[in-house]
Write an enzyme that holds these catalytic residues in place. Structure first.
Site, PDB file in Angstrom:
ATOM      1  NE  ARG A 124     -27.489  -0.468  56.926  1.00 14.65           N
ATOM      2  CZ  ARG A 124     -27.389  -1.487  57.760  1.00 14.65           C
ATOM      3  NH1 ARG A 124     -26.599  -1.386  58.832  1.00 14.65           N
ATOM      4  NH2 ARG A 124     -28.075  -2.597  57.560  1.00 14.65           N
TER       5      ARG A 124
ATOM      6  CG  HIS B  66     -20.677  -3.267  58.217  1.00 17.56           C
ATOM      7  ND1 HIS B  66     -21.328  -2.540  57.256  1.00 17.56           N
ATOM      8  CD2 HIS B  66     -21.650  -3.761  59.024  1.00 17.56           C
ATOM      9  CE1 HIS B  66     -22.629  -2.584  57.455  1.00 17.56           C
ATOM     10  NE2 HIS B  66     -22.855  -3.327  58.533  1.00 17.56           N
TER      11      HIS B  66
END
Length: 312
Positions: free
Chosen positions: A227, A275
């Site tokens: 993250r 991502h």
């Protein structure tokens, strides 16, 4: 007739429709409803979610459990209106294999100096660099869940020594496992590559800081597939400028997409991925969820959820 299942997402309409179609194919005997449908909220016992809007699961008095379509559930757990029911995160072997492939691709690209040669190409420069043996370049993987273990196995098969760090330090054959703060230092010391696959918790926020980066071998590769909030970006820029880190591959950011002025966009020593390290396969994820729903319908037993205290 069984109660309908609520599908709650914050996805664009076309993406939510694709998920609904995939889930419907996997569970043809179930009725799926969304916020746009008319249904009795008091009858909902199961919710399937993908970053649902805050409050989407409030006012469901019969809700027994929630299944996330994502492996990470930290955003869901931050919703103060989330009922105190088990939350099941997605555990999909397809997801783990996809992550392992991307981890291996990133490590190999840095190991064989592909960013260096790409920069030379832009300068029309023909210059060879010495190749280094994989067996002499340790990889530290932070986060040894399903994805970490799949990544470690693939890297070991390519000849890299692998060190793993996790909360439990559970053993894995052929991998030097570590746990705790002292174990973190041992995993990082002299590593040629750092791969972060940790869940985001209070304890792991900011874990990729100046102290962690300073423990790596000079010119190390940093790969953040966890993250964005794991990384202290200012510390990374300093480490890159100093040559402590040679190149970083960043797939996650605190704000996605990063704003146009974000340094990562223009730094030649940073590779930006949107991502995509482990994209969820709709058909495979739907099959995993369908199996959990079928087991619940058959036995009435609510599946075990994540540990809300730990966050995973």
């Amino acid at each position: 007739m069984t109660a309908p299942i609520l599908l709650a997402t914050s996805q664009p309409p076309d993406e939510e429709a694709a998920w609904r179609e995939a889930l419907a194919r996997a569970m043809p005997d179930e009725r799926l409803v969304t916020a746009a449908d008319a249904f009795d909220r008091s009858a909902i016992t199961i919710a399937i979610v993908a970053n649902p809007p805050p409050g989407a699961l409030a006012g469901l008095p019969a809700l027994a459990w929630v299944h996330s379509l994502w492996a990470g559930v930290e955003r869901l757990l931050q919703d103060a209106t989330l009922p105190p029911v088990p939350v099941v995160r997605l555990v999909d072997p397809t997801l783990a294999r996809a992550m392992a492939e991307t981890v291996a691709a990133a490590v190999l690209a840095l190991h064989r100096d592909l960013p260096v040669y790409a920069a030379q190409q832009r300068r029309r420069e023909w210059r060879q660099h010495p190749a280094r043996a994989a067996g002499q370049r340790p990889v530290a993987i932070l986060g040894m869940g399903e994805m970490g273990r799949a990544s470690a196995a693939l890297l070991r098969g390519l000849g890299f020594p692998v060190r793993g760090w996790s909360r439990s330090g559970a053993a894995m054959p052929g991998v030097a496992m570590h746990a705790g703060r002292d174990g973190l230092a041992a995993a990082l010391d002299g590593a040629a590559f750092l791969v972060n696959l940790l869940p985001l918790t209070t304890e792991t926020r900011g874990i990729l800081d100046a102290d962690a980066l300073a423990r790596l071998a000079p010119d190390a590769g940093v790969i953040n597939f966890g993250r964005g909030a794991h990384l202290v970006e200012a510390d990374l820029w300093q480490a890159l400028d100093a040559g402590q880190v040679g190149h970083a591959v960043l797939d996650v950011f605190t704000q996605e997409p990063p704003p146009p002025e974000h340094p990562a966009w223009t730094r030649p020593d940073v590779t930006v991925l949107p991502h995509v390290a482990a994209p969820t396969d709709e058909a495979s994820a739907a099959a995993v969820v369908a199996a959990a729903v079928a087991a619940f319908r058959s036995t009435g037993q609510v599946p075990a959820g994540v540990d809300r205290t730990r966050g995973y």
